[in-house]
Design an enzyme around this catalytic site. Structure first.
Site, mmCIF file in Angstrom:
data_model
loop_
_atom_site.group_PDB
_atom_site.id
_atom_site.type_symbol
_atom_site.label_atom_id
_atom_site.label_comp_id
_atom_site.label_asym_id
_atom_site.label_seq_id
_atom_site.Cartn_x
_atom_site.Cartn_y
_atom_site.Cartn_z
ATOM 1 C CG HIS A 180 -1.896 1.009 1.348
ATOM 2 N ND1 HIS A 180 -1.682 2.238 1.980
ATOM 3 C CD2 HIS A 180 -3.319 1.181 1.017
ATOM 4 C CE1 HIS A 180 -2.484 3.260 1.634
ATOM 5 N NE2 HIS A 180 -3.535 2.518 1.209
ATOM 6 N NE ARG A 182 0.374 6.543 6.319
ATOM 7 C CZ ARG A 182 -0.525 6.671 7.119
ATOM 8 N NH1 ARG A 182 -1.463 7.270 6.876
ATOM 9 N NH2 ARG A 182 0.033 6.676 8.427
ATOM 10 C CE LYS A 183 0.725 -0.948 5.151
ATOM 11 N NZ LYS A 183 0.082 -0.473 6.435
ATOM 12 C CB VAL A 184 9.048 1.354 2.706
ATOM 13 C CG1 VAL A 184 10.280 1.536 2.138
ATOM 14 C CG2 VAL A 184 9.219 2.063 4.494
#
Ligand SMILES: *Cc1c(COP(=O)(O)O)cnc(C)c1O
Length: 393
Positions: A180, A182-184
Site C-alpha cells: 500500500h 503508506r508502506k515503504v
C-alpha cells in the site's frame, strides 16, 4: 496551503511509469510473468524460499491463516495496537482474535504479553512489526515453539527492517507484506506471503486463484489445452502484472529508500533531543527498523496533548497523523473480550506520526521540528542541533 508538508508520499518516478506502460504494451496485464519475477525478487530480498503475490496484505494474512488450518473455536493472539486488518483476518476464518498488550519502547508483542492472554485454545500468534520497528522474533519463536503454537508475522510495514542482522521474514513460518502507498515499497495496492514451505506455497498459489490446479499463465504458456480443475473453494486475490512491474522497480530502489529514511529518522532524533516529555521511536537492541512510521510519544511535562499538537502542526502546514490505532476500542470490536491493555491505550492515545518520506528536505524537517519544539516550550532549535549545523557550515 501549497507548501503543505504531507505525512508520507511514495517515491515513484519515471522508471515506474515506464515499467507500468511496458506491461500494458505487452498485452499481458493480469497475473503473469512480471508477478512471477516480482515474487522471486521479493522472496530473495527477504531471505525466504517462496513468495506468493496477492492483492493486499489483508488478503495475504487471510491466506496465511488458512494455511494453518484455523477455524471456529481457535484463538489467535494479536496486538490490538495495529491496523485493524490484523484482527479482521482472524475473523475471516471464524476464529477469535485475542488482544494482547505491547511493550512501550517498540509497540510490539513480547512473549510476556502473549503469555498473559494465552489459553489452551491458542493456536497461533500474529506478530506485527509495528511501523517497521522489528519485533524480537527470536524470543517469540522460542516461546511459540515451547507452547506448540504457530507464529505468523504481519510484516506489512517491515520491508527492509532487520532482526539480528538478517531481514525480517528470514526463517519466518509465514509472513505477510503490504505494498500500500503508506508502506515503504508500493505497487498501488498489493501484498505478498513469504514462506519456506513448498506445500503451503503451492496451496496458497491455488487459493489466490479460485482454487485452480493450473494458473491462467500456465495454461496460456502451454502449447496444448490444459483442462483446469478446482480443487477447493478459493479466492480471486491476484496481483496484476502492471502492479508487479512497478514493484520490481520499487524493490530496486529499496536500499536507497532505507538509507534516506534512516538518515531522516536519525536527524529527527537529534533535533528533538532534550524536549521534555517527548520520546521519539528508536531501534530496539535486537534489530534495525525501516522507519516507515516515525512516531513520538508524548508524556508529562510536554504541555500539549496529542490532538492539540496535531492541530498546531496542521495550522503550521504540517500533516501529521495520530499514532497507531487500538482495534479493541473500535466499534467493530465493541463487546469483544479484551484483557486490560494499558500500554496499547497509552501509545494509541499519546503518540503521533511525524512526516517522513524519501524526498523530504531538511528545511521541511526543520519546519516540523520547530513546531514540536516551540509548542513543547523548548527553543525552536536545540542547542546541540544548532551547534551541529554551525560546524557543518
Ligand atoms: C497496512 C497494514 C495492513 C494492511 O495492508 P493492506 O495491504 O492495506 O491490506 C495490515 N497490517 C498492518 C500492520 C498494516 O500496517
Amino acid at each position: 496551503m501549497s507548501d503543505r508538508i504531507p505525512v508520507m508520499i511514495p517515491w515513484l518516478g519515471e522508471a515506474e511509469a515506464q515499467a507500468a506502460a511496458d506491461a500494458v504494451r505487452s498485452g499481458w496485464v493480469a497475473q503473469g510473468p512480471r508477478v512471477a519475477e516480482f515474487e522471486r525478487a521479493f522472496a530473495e530480498r527477504v531471505g525466504a524460499e517462496h513468495g506468493i503475490a496477492v492483492s493486499s496484505c489483508t488478503t495475504a494474512l487471510h491466506l496465511a491463516l488458512i494455511a494453518l488450518g484455523l477455524g471456529p473455536g481457535d484463538e489467535v493472539v494479536v496486538p490490538s495496537l495495529s491496523f485493524i486488518a490484523t484482527a479482521n483476518a482472524v475473523r475471516y476464518l471464524g476464529a477469535e482474535p485475542v488482544f494482547a498488550d505491547v511493550e512501550l519502547a517498540t509497540g510490539n508483542l513480547t512473549p510476556a504479553t502473549v503469555a498473559a492472554v494465552r489459553t489452551p485454545r491458542t493456536r497461533a500468534v500474529l506478530l506485527v512489526h509495528q511501523g517497521g520497528v522489528p519485533a524480537d522474533v527470536a524470543a517469540m519463536r522460542e516461546a511459540c515453539a515451547d507452547w506448540g503454537v504457530a507464529l505468523v508475522e504481519d510484516a506489512a510495514c517491515a520491508i527492509g527492517s532487520t532482526v539480528g542482522g538478517t531481514s525480517v521474514g528470514h526463517g519466518a513460518t509465514l509472513a505477510a507484506w503490504s505494498f500500500h502507498p503508506r508502506k515503504v515499497v508500493t505497487t498501488g495496492e498489493g501484498g505478498m506471503v513469504t514462506t519456506d514451505d513448498a506445500e503451503w506455497a503451492a496451496r496458497l498459489r491455488r487459493l489466490r486463484e479460485h482454487g485452480m490446479n493450473a494458473s491462467a499463465a500456465q495454461r496460456h504458456a502451454s502449447g496444448k489445452p490444459i483442462l483446469e480443475s478446482y480443487l477447493e473453494v478459493g479466492y480471486n486475490y491476484r496481483m496484476t502484472d502492471i502492479q508487479a512491474a512497478v514493484g520490481l522497480v520499487q524493490l530496486g530502489k529499496l536500499d536507497a529508500m532505507l538509507e534516506r529514511r534512516r538518515e531522516l529518522a536519525a536527524r529527527y532524533r537529534e533535533l528533538l533531543d532534550g524536549v521534555p516529555g517527548l520520546t521519539p521511536v528508536d531501534d530496539p537492541a535486537h534489530g534495525q527498523g525501516n522507519f516507515q512510521s516515525f512516531w513520538v510519544l508524548l508524556s508529562e511535562p510536554y504541555p500539549l496533548g496529542r490532538d492539540a499538537l496535531l492541530e498546531a502542526l496542521s495550522e503550521a502546514g504540517v500533516s501529521a497523523r495520530r499514532g497507531i490505532m487500538a482495534a479493541h476500542l473500535e466499534p467493530a470490536y465493541a463487546g469483544h473480550p479484551a484483557a486490560p491493555l494499558p500500554v496499547t491505550e497509552r501509545i494509541s492515545r499519546d503518540s503521533l506520526i511525524l512526516p517522513l518520506f524519501h524526498t523530504m528536505t531538511e528545511q521541511q524537517q526543520d519546519r516540523v521540528v520547530a513546531v514540536v519544539r516551540e509548542r513543547g516550550g523548548a527553543s525552536a532549535t536545540g542547542a546541540r542541533a544548532a551547534a551541529g549545523r554551525g560546524a557543518a557550515g
